[in-house]
Design a protein around this motif. Structure first.
Motif, PDB file in Angstrom:
ATOM      1  N   PHE A  50       2.156  12.278  -3.860  1.00  0.00           N
ATOM      2  CA  PHE A  50       1.753  12.946  -2.613  1.00  0.00           C
ATOM      3  C   PHE A  50       1.496  11.950  -1.490  1.00  0.00           C
ATOM      4  O   PHE A  50       1.799  12.234  -0.326  1.00  0.00           O
ATOM      5  CB  PHE A  50       0.516  13.815  -2.879  1.00  0.00           C
ATOM      6  CG  PHE A  50       0.653  14.678  -4.098  1.00  0.00           C
ATOM      7  CD1 PHE A  50       1.600  15.693  -4.134  1.00  0.00           C
ATOM      8  CD2 PHE A  50      -0.114  14.449  -5.222  1.00  0.00           C
ATOM      9  CE1 PHE A  50       1.756  16.465  -5.269  1.00  0.00           C
ATOM     10  CE2 PHE A  50       0.032  15.219  -6.362  1.00  0.00           C
ATOM     11  CZ  PHE A  50       0.968  16.232  -6.389  1.00  0.00           C
ATOM     12  N   GLN A  51       0.918  10.791  -1.840  1.00  0.00           N
ATOM     13  CA  GLN A  51       0.658   9.773  -0.813  1.00  0.00           C
ATOM     14  C   GLN A  51       1.947   9.312  -0.144  1.00  0.00           C
ATOM     15  O   GLN A  51       2.058   9.280   1.083  1.00  0.00           O
ATOM     16  CB  GLN A  51      -0.050   8.574  -1.447  1.00  0.00           C
ATOM     17  CG  GLN A  51      -0.213   7.394  -0.504  1.00  0.00           C
ATOM     18  CD  GLN A  51      -1.087   6.320  -1.095  1.00  0.00           C
ATOM     19  OE1 GLN A  51      -2.297   6.342  -0.898  1.00  0.00           O
ATOM     20  NE2 GLN A  51      -0.492   5.384  -1.822  1.00  0.00           N
ATOM     21  N   GLU A  52       2.922   8.952  -0.965  1.00  0.00           N
ATOM     22  CA  GLU A  52       4.185   8.432  -0.441  1.00  0.00           C
ATOM     23  C   GLU A  52       4.938   9.499   0.359  1.00  0.00           C
ATOM     24  O   GLU A  52       5.535   9.209   1.402  1.00  0.00           O
ATOM     25  CB  GLU A  52       5.051   7.919  -1.596  1.00  0.00           C
ATOM     26  CG  GLU A  52       4.481   6.711  -2.324  1.00  0.00           C
ATOM     27  CD  GLU A  52       3.374   7.043  -3.304  1.00  0.00           C
ATOM     28  OE1 GLU A  52       2.709   6.110  -3.787  1.00  0.00           O
ATOM     29  OE2 GLU A  52       3.163   8.238  -3.603  1.00  0.00           O
ATOM     30  N   ALA A  53       4.896  10.739  -0.129  1.00  0.00           N
ATOM     31  CA  ALA A  53       5.589  11.835   0.560  1.00  0.00           C
ATOM     32  C   ALA A  53       4.962  12.100   1.924  1.00  0.00           C
ATOM     33  O   ALA A  53       5.671  12.296   2.924  1.00  0.00           O
ATOM     34  CB  ALA A  53       5.543  13.100  -0.298  1.00  0.00           C
ATOM     35  N   PHE A  54       3.628  12.082   2.006  1.00  0.00           N
ATOM     36  CA  PHE A  54       2.940  12.313   3.281  1.00  0.00           C
ATOM     37  C   PHE A  54       3.316  11.234   4.290  1.00  0.00           C
ATOM     38  O   PHE A  54       3.630  11.532   5.451  1.00  0.00           O
ATOM     39  CB  PHE A  54       1.423  12.332   3.068  1.00  0.00           C
ATOM     40  CG  PHE A  54       0.646  12.643   4.317  1.00  0.00           C
ATOM     41  CD1 PHE A  54       0.230  13.938   4.589  1.00  0.00           C
ATOM     42  CD2 PHE A  54       0.333  11.648   5.246  1.00  0.00           C
ATOM     43  CE1 PHE A  54      -0.475  14.238   5.763  1.00  0.00           C
ATOM     44  CE2 PHE A  54      -0.365  11.934   6.407  1.00  0.00           C
ATOM     45  CZ  PHE A  54      -0.771  13.236   6.658  1.00  0.00           C
ATOM     46  N   ALA A  55       3.280   9.987   3.856  1.00  0.00           N
ATOM     47  CA  ALA A  55       3.566   8.876   4.773  1.00  0.00           C
ATOM     48  C   ALA A  55       4.972   8.953   5.323  1.00  0.00           C
ATOM     49  O   ALA A  55       5.199   8.780   6.534  1.00  0.00           O
ATOM     50  CB  ALA A  55       3.357   7.541   4.060  1.00  0.00           C
ATOM     51  N   ILE A  61       7.128   9.164  11.783  1.00  0.00           N
ATOM     52  CA  ILE A  61       7.420   9.063  13.217  1.00  0.00           C
ATOM     53  C   ILE A  61       6.386   9.781  14.079  1.00  0.00           C
ATOM     54  O   ILE A  61       6.354   9.610  15.299  1.00  0.00           O
ATOM     55  CB  ILE A  61       8.839   9.584  13.553  1.00  0.00           C
ATOM     56  CG1 ILE A  61       8.956  11.082  13.224  1.00  0.00           C
ATOM     57  CG2 ILE A  61       9.900   8.787  12.831  1.00  0.00           C
ATOM     58  CD1 ILE A  61      10.251  11.699  13.708  1.00  0.00           C
ATOM     59  N   LEU A  62       5.515  10.574  13.438  1.00  0.00           N
ATOM     60  CA  LEU A  62       4.522  11.343  14.184  1.00  0.00           C
ATOM     61  C   LEU A  62       3.149  10.684  14.200  1.00  0.00           C
ATOM     62  O   LEU A  62       2.308  11.025  15.028  1.00  0.00           O
ATOM     63  CB  LEU A  62       4.399  12.756  13.588  1.00  0.00           C
ATOM     64  CG  LEU A  62       5.681  13.596  13.581  1.00  0.00           C
ATOM     65  CD1 LEU A  62       5.459  14.897  12.829  1.00  0.00           C
ATOM     66  CD2 LEU A  62       6.143  13.880  15.008  1.00  0.00           C
ATOM     67  N   LEU A  63       2.901   9.762  13.271  1.00  0.00           N
ATOM     68  CA  LEU A  63       1.593   9.109  13.185  1.00  0.00           C
ATOM     69  C   LEU A  63       1.477   8.002  14.224  1.00  0.00           C
ATOM     70  O   LEU A  63       2.279   7.070  14.257  1.00  0.00           O
ATOM     71  CB  LEU A  63       1.379   8.536  11.785  1.00  0.00           C
ATOM     72  CG  LEU A  63       0.941   9.533  10.711  1.00  0.00           C
ATOM     73  CD1 LEU A  63       1.144   8.945   9.320  1.00  0.00           C
ATOM     74  CD2 LEU A  63      -0.519   9.946  10.903  1.00  0.00           C
ATOM     75  N   ASN A  64       0.465   8.099  15.065  1.00  0.00           N
ATOM     76  CA  ASN A  64       0.238   7.114  16.125  1.00  0.00           C
ATOM     77  C   ASN A  64      -0.769   6.073  15.631  1.00  0.00           C
ATOM     78  O   ASN A  64      -1.952   6.108  15.974  1.00  0.00           O
ATOM     79  CB  ASN A  64      -0.270   7.814  17.385  1.00  0.00           C
ATOM     80  CG  ASN A  64      -0.475   6.843  18.528  1.00  0.00           C
ATOM     81  OD1 ASN A  64       0.146   5.780  18.569  1.00  0.00           O
ATOM     82  ND2 ASN A  64      -1.357   7.193  19.454  1.00  0.00           N
ATOM     83  N   THR A  65      -0.287   5.166  14.790  1.00  0.00           N
ATOM     84  CA  THR A  65      -1.135   4.106  14.259  1.00  0.00           C
ATOM     85  C   THR A  65      -0.261   2.896  13.961  1.00  0.00           C
ATOM     86  O   THR A  65       0.971   3.015  13.921  1.00  0.00           O
ATOM     87  CB  THR A  65      -1.883   4.579  12.994  1.00  0.00           C
ATOM     88  OG1 THR A  65      -2.811   3.579  12.580  1.00  0.00           O
ATOM     89  CG2 THR A  65      -0.911   4.854  11.857  1.00  0.00           C
ATOM     90  N   ARG A  66      -0.859   1.755  13.763  1.00  0.00           N
ATOM     91  CA  ARG A  66      -0.076   0.529  13.509  1.00  0.00           C
ATOM     92  C   ARG A  66       0.355   0.416  12.052  1.00  0.00           C
ATOM     93  O   ARG A  66       1.478   0.022  11.755  1.00  0.00           O
ATOM     94  CB  ARG A  66      -0.915  -0.710  13.865  1.00  0.00           C
ATOM     95  CG  ARG A  66      -1.418  -0.744  15.293  1.00  0.00           C
ATOM     96  CD  ARG A  66      -0.326  -1.095  16.268  1.00  0.00           C
ATOM     97  NE  ARG A  66      -0.845  -1.197  17.634  1.00  0.00           N
ATOM     98  CZ  ARG A  66      -0.128  -1.553  18.667  1.00  0.00           C
ATOM     99  NH1 ARG A  66       1.145  -1.844  18.518  1.00  0.00           N
ATOM    100  NH2 ARG A  66      -0.646  -1.608  19.873  1.00  0.00           N
ATOM    101  N   ILE A  67      -0.597   0.730  11.151  1.00  0.00           N
ATOM    102  CA  ILE A  67      -0.348   0.508   9.727  1.00  0.00           C
ATOM    103  C   ILE A  67      -0.786   1.706   8.906  1.00  0.00           C
ATOM    104  O   ILE A  67      -1.866   2.280   9.129  1.00  0.00           O
ATOM    105  CB  ILE A  67      -1.114  -0.729   9.210  1.00  0.00           C
ATOM    106  CG1 ILE A  67      -0.630  -1.997   9.901  1.00  0.00           C
ATOM    107  CG2 ILE A  67      -0.964  -0.895   7.696  1.00  0.00           C
ATOM    108  CD1 ILE A  67      -1.441  -3.222   9.536  1.00  0.00           C
ATOM    109  N   TRP A  68       0.056   2.075   7.950  1.00  0.00           N
ATOM    110  CA  TRP A  68      -0.329   2.993   6.880  1.00  0.00           C
ATOM    111  C   TRP A  68      -0.587   2.112   5.658  1.00  0.00           C
ATOM    112  O   TRP A  68       0.310   1.432   5.161  1.00  0.00           O
ATOM    113  CB  TRP A  68       0.786   3.984   6.593  1.00  0.00           C
ATOM    114  CG  TRP A  68       0.564   4.791   5.339  1.00  0.00           C
ATOM    115  CD1 TRP A  68       0.809   4.389   4.064  1.00  0.00           C
ATOM    116  CD2 TRP A  68       0.053   6.120   5.263  1.00  0.00           C
ATOM    117  NE1 TRP A  68       0.488   5.393   3.177  1.00  0.00           N
ATOM    118  CE2 TRP A  68       0.015   6.466   3.884  1.00  0.00           C
ATOM    119  CE3 TRP A  68      -0.371   7.056   6.214  1.00  0.00           C
ATOM    120  CZ2 TRP A  68      -0.430   7.721   3.440  1.00  0.00           C
ATOM    121  CZ3 TRP A  68      -0.813   8.294   5.762  1.00  0.00           C
ATOM    122  CH2 TRP A  68      -0.839   8.619   4.403  1.00  0.00           C
ATOM    123  N   LEU A  69      -1.828   2.084   5.183  1.00  0.00           N
ATOM    124  CA  LEU A  69      -2.193   1.296   4.009  1.00  0.00           C
ATOM    125  C   LEU A  69      -2.384   2.252   2.837  1.00  0.00           C
ATOM    126  O   LEU A  69      -3.417   2.905   2.709  1.00  0.00           O
ATOM    127  CB  LEU A  69      -3.473   0.504   4.280  1.00  0.00           C
ATOM    128  CG  LEU A  69      -3.975  -0.404   3.153  1.00  0.00           C
ATOM    129  CD1 LEU A  69      -2.940  -1.470   2.813  1.00  0.00           C
ATOM    130  CD2 LEU A  69      -5.307  -1.040   3.532  1.00  0.00           C
TER     131      LEU A  69
END
Length: 227
Positions: A167-172, A177-185
C-alpha cells in the motif's frame, strides 16, 4: 563495492549512509518529488508474488535495504556497510539533518497508536523537526484526495510514511505528480522508528524472515542454474 545489487528481482542501491545522505540533500534542492524507499525482508518476499509491487518499487529514485538480512542474502560482506544498515545510520543522519534545518515533515501511519508512538519519539529526540501534519492512511485509495489536500496545504519538505507494503508503494506512485513535497521517505511498517512493537517479537520476526528470505534466494539461484 557494487553501486547496485539485485535481490529477488528487486534492484537496490548499495550506497553508504554518507552517499545516500548526499543524494537526499540534492533532492531537497530539486523538484519534483523524489521517492526514497526502504525495503524490508517482508517486502522483498511479497514482491515475488506481486508484479505491481515490483513495478512501484522500481519507480523509486533511491531504494535502500532496510535490514541486514537483505545484505547478507545478497552476499554483501563489507563490515562497514552491514554495520550501517544494522544500526539504521542513514535514518538517524537524515533525522538529524531535518532537525538541524528545522524541516517541515508530514507523517503517514496506519493507526492513531502508531502515530502517537512516532510523535513522542520525534518530539523527544529531534525537536527541531517541524511536524506540520499527520494522517492515517487506509489500504485503498478512498482517502487520497483528503490526504493530498492535507499534505499540500502543510507545505511539507518531506512526507514520512510508515505504511505496510504494497500500500505504501502504491500510494506514492499513484500520487507522485500531485504531492507538493521534496521527498517521500517510505520507511514501511518494519521501520527502525518506534511504532509500539515489543523488542522480543521483533527479534523473533527477524529470525524467521531471514530464514525464509534465504530459502527464497536459494530457489531463485537454482532456477537460474536450471535454465
Amino acid at each position: 563495492m557494487k553501486s547496485r545489487v539485485n535481490v529477488l528481482e528487486i534492484e537496490l542501491n548499495n550506497n553508504t549512509a554518507k552517499e545516500a545522505m548526499q543524494k537526499v540533500m540534492e533532492y531537497m534542492r530539486t523538484e519534483p518529488m523524489n521517492i526514497v524507499e526502504f525495503i524490508s525482508a517482508d517486502t522483498l518476499v511479497k514482491s515475488k508474488e506481486d508484479e505491481m509491487l515490483k513495478d512501484n518499487i522500481a519507480q523509486a529514485d533511491l531504494v535502500l535495504a532496510g535490514e541486514q538480512a537483505i545484505l547478507e542474502v545478497a552476499e554483501i560482506t563489507e563490515g562497514k556497510k552491514l554495520q550501517e544498515v544494522g544500526s539504521h545510520l542513514f535514518v538517524k543522519m537524515l533525522l538529524r539533518y531535518f532537525h538541524k534545518n528545522h524541516n517541515r515533515v508530514f507523517i503517514l501511519t496506519e493507526s492513531e497508536e502508531e502515530q502517537q508512538y512516532l510523535m513522542e519519539y520525534l518530539q523527544g529526540n529531534y525537536r527541531g523537526i517541524q511536524i506540520v501534519g499527520q494522517e492515517i492512511v487506509p489500504t485503498d485509495s478512498s482517502a487520497d484526495d483528503m490526504i493530498l489536500n492535507s499534505v499540500n496545504g502543510a507545505e511539507a519538505d518531506c512526507v514520512l510514511s510508515m505504511i505496510s507494503s504494497p500500500f505504501q508503494e502504491a500510494f506514492a506512485v499513484r500520487n507522485r505528480i500531485l504531492l507538493n513535497t521534496r521527498i517521500w521517505l517510505g520507511l514501511g511498517k518494519n521501520t527502525p522508528l518506534p511504532l509500539g512493537k515489543k523488542k522480543g517479537k521483533k527479534l523473533i520476526r527477524e529470525f524467521m524472515i531471514k530464514r525464509f528470505l534465504k530459502r527464497e534466494v536459494e530457489k531463485e539461484k537454482q532456477k537460474r542454474g536450471n535454465v
